[in-house]
Design an enzyme around this catalytic site. Structure first.
Site, short mmCIF file in Angstrom:
data_model
loop_
_atom_site.label_atom_id
_atom_site.label_comp_id
_atom_site.label_asym_id
_atom_site.label_seq_id
_atom_site.Cartn_x
_atom_site.Cartn_y
_atom_site.Cartn_z
N CYS A 7 17.39 -92.68 35.94
CA CYS A 7 17.98 -94.00 36.18
C CYS A 7 18.84 -94.37 34.98
O CYS A 7 18.43 -94.20 33.85
CB CYS A 7 16.85 -95.01 36.36
SG CYS A 7 17.41 -96.70 36.44
N CYS A 13 14.32 -101.43 31.97
CA CYS A 13 13.73 -102.24 33.04
C CYS A 13 12.21 -102.26 32.94
O CYS A 13 11.57 -103.25 33.24
CB CYS A 13 14.24 -101.73 34.39
SG CYS A 13 13.02 -101.41 35.62
N CYS A 16 9.75 -97.75 35.60
CA CYS A 16 9.37 -96.35 35.81
C CYS A 16 8.84 -95.71 34.52
O CYS A 16 9.60 -95.11 33.77
CB CYS A 16 10.56 -95.55 36.32
SG CYS A 16 11.10 -96.08 37.95
N CYS A 88 18.13 -99.23 42.97
CA CYS A 88 16.93 -98.72 42.30
C CYS A 88 16.38 -97.61 43.17
O CYS A 88 16.30 -97.76 44.39
CB CYS A 88 15.94 -99.86 42.15
SG CYS A 88 14.28 -99.31 41.77
N GLN A 213 0.66 -104.35 51.52
CA GLN A 213 0.85 -103.24 50.59
C GLN A 213 2.33 -102.89 50.50
O GLN A 213 3.05 -102.90 51.50
CB GLN A 213 0.06 -102.02 51.08
CG GLN A 213 -1.45 -102.23 51.06
CD GLN A 213 -2.05 -102.13 49.68
OE1 GLN A 213 -1.39 -101.75 48.72
NE2 GLN A 213 -3.31 -102.50 49.56
N TYR A 242 -11.92 -109.84 50.23
CA TYR A 242 -10.54 -109.88 49.73
C TYR A 242 -9.63 -109.25 50.80
O TYR A 242 -8.93 -108.27 50.55
CB TYR A 242 -10.39 -109.15 48.39
CG TYR A 242 -11.45 -109.51 47.39
CD1 TYR A 242 -11.27 -110.60 46.54
CD2 TYR A 242 -12.63 -108.78 47.30
CE1 TYR A 242 -12.25 -110.94 45.61
CE2 TYR A 242 -13.62 -109.12 46.38
CZ TYR A 242 -13.41 -110.19 45.53
OH TYR A 242 -14.39 -110.52 44.62
N GLU A 263 -11.21 -114.09 52.81
CA GLU A 263 -9.96 -114.14 52.04
C GLU A 263 -9.73 -115.60 51.64
O GLU A 263 -9.89 -116.50 52.45
CB GLU A 263 -8.81 -113.62 52.93
CG GLU A 263 -7.42 -113.98 52.51
CD GLU A 263 -7.01 -113.42 51.14
OE1 GLU A 263 -7.25 -112.25 50.87
OE2 GLU A 263 -6.46 -114.22 50.34
N ASP A 311 -11.66 -105.02 48.17
CA ASP A 311 -10.28 -104.70 47.77
C ASP A 311 -9.73 -105.86 46.96
O ASP A 311 -8.81 -106.56 47.39
CB ASP A 311 -9.44 -104.45 49.04
CG ASP A 311 -8.04 -103.95 48.71
OD1 ASP A 311 -7.79 -103.59 47.54
OD2 ASP A 311 -7.19 -103.92 49.62
N CYS A 338 -6.67 -101.49 42.65
CA CYS A 338 -5.37 -101.19 42.06
C CYS A 338 -5.51 -101.21 40.53
O CYS A 338 -4.53 -101.01 39.82
CB CYS A 338 -4.32 -102.18 42.54
SG CYS A 338 -4.79 -103.89 42.27
#
Ligand code: SAH
Length: 410
Positions: A7, A13, A16, A88, A213, A242, A263, A311, A338
């Site tokens: 890039c 940025c 990445c 991008c 997602q 969640y 939730e 989650d 995550c």
């Protein structure tokens, strides 16, 4: 093969982290990271993403000005300076062309980029959501002021240039914040106000503000991994904590007796209910509540579950939630995360206070080129003399040494 110029922005940025590494090395680094956190169990290779480019189905662009030119891009990490991004490699194909049209229409409609310090100008952010299967796009225009009167005309002009744009919405965000959306109402300028995508043969509605997602095709792999681990047989009472817009609950519902999905974001719960109707699913109850409060009350009433999917957001679960979950005694817990660090912390709690042992860990690469990796863990209760459970929980006699070093109880 080493790629030298992934890039032109290089590291400016901050998106990445692994741009110039071969993908196989990136996957190895991600696996090594999980191995360190879950040293007590074998960690298999991370499931790669089919595509390491153009996988982002959600794009957020900041509108700014540079030498009198309207530009779109992103804030330099930790600042409010906009760097221009003309395309991008992570964003879905077609995103940059829609953004270019927004910039050129801004000129035709005499719109100026919003200036946060002076609180002048018009357009502040553009949010794109992409429904991968149908190649439909939803555009949300976030204005910093509400002086522009031709919003509908602007939306129609954009749709004329890009027939894949099925919905255009707008919102006023005049707060001093780096958040893209505010709490103000989102108004629809064109279309239904949502787009739909398909995951694991079910249909899901995506609205401008709902969580979904980011990498749609790999989400299927993530959920299939979670479902395989849960191994539901058709009769179980299942908790989906969640639950967002109900994706996991609805996918699990086909193999469960009843699913309770919890939730805290009430707008997401409304979409989840709509998603259930859309798919003709009737064995899921959606609860709009804080997961910890809900589970505390449920545990007090003696509610039990056979299996639970967790989650949570990056911060993980709190101890109130985990202690209530232990009381509700699910045989299997499938923990999707995550942020494997908070996942490892929560798993330690479940082991120390609930005798849950990790049976499997599986990394799934949802975000190629970045250092993020999603991790799915299967935990089951180990009976007192279950050798398998013990050896999964920690490899042989080294476990005690390691636990001394890394801490047994928090
Ligand atoms: N399982 C969903 C959403 C996961 S994102 C999916 O795969 O699409 C995490 C979700 O947790 C978000 O929707 C967020 O609103 C919700 N959340 C965060 N804190 C919460 C809490 N304390 N109680 C209930 N939900 C919470």
């Amino acid at each position: 093969m080493k790629e030298k110029t992934w890039c032109p922005l290089g590291s400016r940025c901050g998106g990445c982290d692994y741009a110039n590494l071969p993908y196989s090395i990136e996957l190895k680094l991600k696996r090594d990271y999980l191995k360190k956190l879950f040293f007590y169990i074998d960690v298999p290779e991370v499931i790669p993403c089919r595509s390491v480019e153009h996988y982002r189905d959600k794009v957020q662009a900041v509108i700014g000005e540079r030498n009198g030119r309207i530009v779109s891009g992103l804030y330099i990490k930790g600042t409010h300076h906009v760097i221009e991004l003309r395309g991008c490699r992570l964003e879905f194909e077609g995103a940059s062309s829609i953004l270019a049209s927004v910039r050129s229409l801004m000129k035709s409609f005499s719109l100026a980029p919003y200036d946060e310090d002076r609180r002048t100008g018009d357009l502040r952010h553009v949010l794109l959501r992409h429904a991968h299967n149908r190649n439909e796009v939803m555009v949300t225009l976030v204005f910093g002021t509400d002086r522009f009167r031709r919003k509908k005309e602007f939306a129609c002009a954009l749709v004329q240039k890009h027939p894949e744009v099925k919905t255009v919405a707008w919102q006023l965000n005049d707060e001093k914040t780096s958040m893209v959306l505010s709490d103000n109402d989102i108004r629809i300028l064109y279309g239904d106000g949502y787009i739909e995508d398909e995951i694991c043969t079910l249909h899901f509605r995506i609205t401008p503000s709902s969580f979904f997602q980011i990498n749609r095709s790999q989400t299927e792999v993530l959920y299939e991994t979670a479902m395989r681990m849960a191994g539901l047989r058709g009769k179980e009472r299942v908790l989906d904590a969640y639950s967002g817009t109900g994706t996991i609950a609805l996918i699990a519902s086909g193999k469960a007796g009843r699913v309770i999905a919890v939730e805290e974001n009430s707008a997401a719960v409304e979409i989840a209910k709509e998603n259930a109707r859309l798919n003709g699913i009737e064995n899921v109850d959606f609860v709009s509540a804080d997961a910890s409060l809900f589970c505390k009350e449920a545990a007090k009433k003696g509610v039990k579950f056979d299996a639970a999917f967790l989650d949570p957001p990056r911060s993980g679960c709190d101890e109130r939630f985990l202690s209530s979950l232990i009381k509700m005694g699910p045989e299997k817990i499938v923990y999707i995360s995550c942020n494997p660090e908070t996942q490892a912390r929560d798993i330690r709690y479940l082991k120390n206070f609930g005798s849950y042992y990790v049976r499997r860990i599986q990394g799934v690469d949802m975000f190629p080129r970045t250092s993020h990796v999603e991790s799915v863990a299967l935990l089951t209760k180990a009976p007192e003399n279950d050798e398998a459970g013990r050896s999964f929980a920690g490899k042989g006699k080294h476990r005690d040494d390691r636990e001394r070093k890394y801490g047994r109880k928090r």
